[in-house]
Design a protein around this motif. Structure first.
Motif, short mmCIF file in Angstrom:
data_model
loop_
_atom_site.label_atom_id
_atom_site.label_comp_id
_atom_site.label_asym_id
_atom_site.label_seq_id
_atom_site.Cartn_x
_atom_site.Cartn_y
_atom_site.Cartn_z
N ARG A 23 0.83 -1.21 0.00
CA ARG A 23 0.00 0.00 0.00
C ARG A 23 0.86 1.25 0.00
O ARG A 23 0.56 2.21 -0.71
N THR A 24 1.93 1.25 0.79
CA THR A 24 2.81 2.41 0.86
C THR A 24 3.46 2.68 -0.49
O THR A 24 3.50 3.81 -0.96
N LEU A 25 3.98 1.64 -1.14
CA LEU A 25 4.61 1.81 -2.45
C LEU A 25 3.61 2.36 -3.46
O LEU A 25 3.92 3.24 -4.25
N ILE A 27 0.68 3.96 -2.89
CA ILE A 27 0.19 5.30 -2.55
C ILE A 27 1.23 6.35 -2.91
O ILE A 27 0.92 7.38 -3.48
N GLU A 28 2.48 6.08 -2.58
CA GLU A 28 3.56 7.03 -2.86
C GLU A 28 3.88 7.10 -4.35
O GLU A 28 4.50 8.04 -4.82
N ARG A 29 3.49 6.06 -5.11
CA ARG A 29 3.75 5.96 -6.54
C ARG A 29 5.26 6.03 -6.85
O ARG A 29 5.69 6.58 -7.84
N ARG A 30 6.01 5.46 -5.95
CA ARG A 30 7.45 5.35 -6.16
C ARG A 30 7.95 4.28 -5.20
O ARG A 30 7.28 3.92 -4.25
N GLY A 31 9.13 3.80 -5.45
CA GLY A 31 9.71 2.82 -4.54
C GLY A 31 10.50 1.77 -5.29
O GLY A 31 10.57 1.77 -6.53
N HIS A 74 2.57 1.85 -11.55
CA HIS A 74 2.41 2.54 -10.27
C HIS A 74 3.67 3.33 -9.89
O HIS A 74 3.75 3.88 -8.80
N VAL A 76 6.65 2.04 -9.39
CA VAL A 76 7.49 1.23 -8.51
C VAL A 76 8.39 0.35 -9.38
O VAL A 76 7.93 -0.24 -10.35
#
Length: 150
Positions: A23-25, A27-31, A74, A76
């Protein structure tokens, strides 16, 4: 099925790490999602002459490829690292000073991940299984061990 649903309602709600990370990846749309697998050198050989080990290691690389395709939209990046022979405590205890030339220090994977996290163009590695030694050459990091990386 109803019994399973009832069981799930009784279990305390506790977010699992993988769900939280996903979810964090998203939502942030990066990672960066990093897996460890094996970069195939010769597709005609079975890794370590052990079919199930070969299957497990090559499946992880395939999973990294699939994750990269799925997560790219997304923002990521998913990449699979392929460490060389790593001089862990167990390997060092078993082999002593007879470690193969080019044995990677245990810090190598961590340094590779740090380098990837700092690279604004990390997406060029998406879906690939990249030997850690190649990343060491590309990004210029080294281990504490004076031997060259494998």
């Amino acid at each position: 099925m109803a019994a399973l649903a009832q069981h799930d309602r009784r279990r305390p709600s506790r977010p699992r790490l993988d769900r939280l990370a996903r979810r964090t990846l998203l939502i942030e749309r990066r990672g960066l999602a990093v897996l460890t697998g094996y970069a195939e050198q010769n597709k005609d050989d079975i890794l370590a002459d052990h079919l199930f080990y070969d299957l497990a290691m090559t499946s992880i690389s395939r999973l990294g490829y699939g994750l990269a395709k799925d997560l790219a939209r997304h923002g990521v990046t998913a990449v699979t690292l392929s460490p060389g022979v790593t001089g862990t405590e167990a390997i060092t205890a078993a082999l002593g000073d007879d470690l193969p030339p080019g044995t990677d220090p245990v810090e190598f994977c961590g340094r590779a991940i740090c380098a990837l996290l700092q690279d604004p163009n990390v997406a060029r590695h998406a879906g690939k299984t990249v030997p850690v030694a190649d990343l060491a050459s590309e990004y210029g990091f080294a281990g504490d061990d004076p031997r060259p990386p494998s």
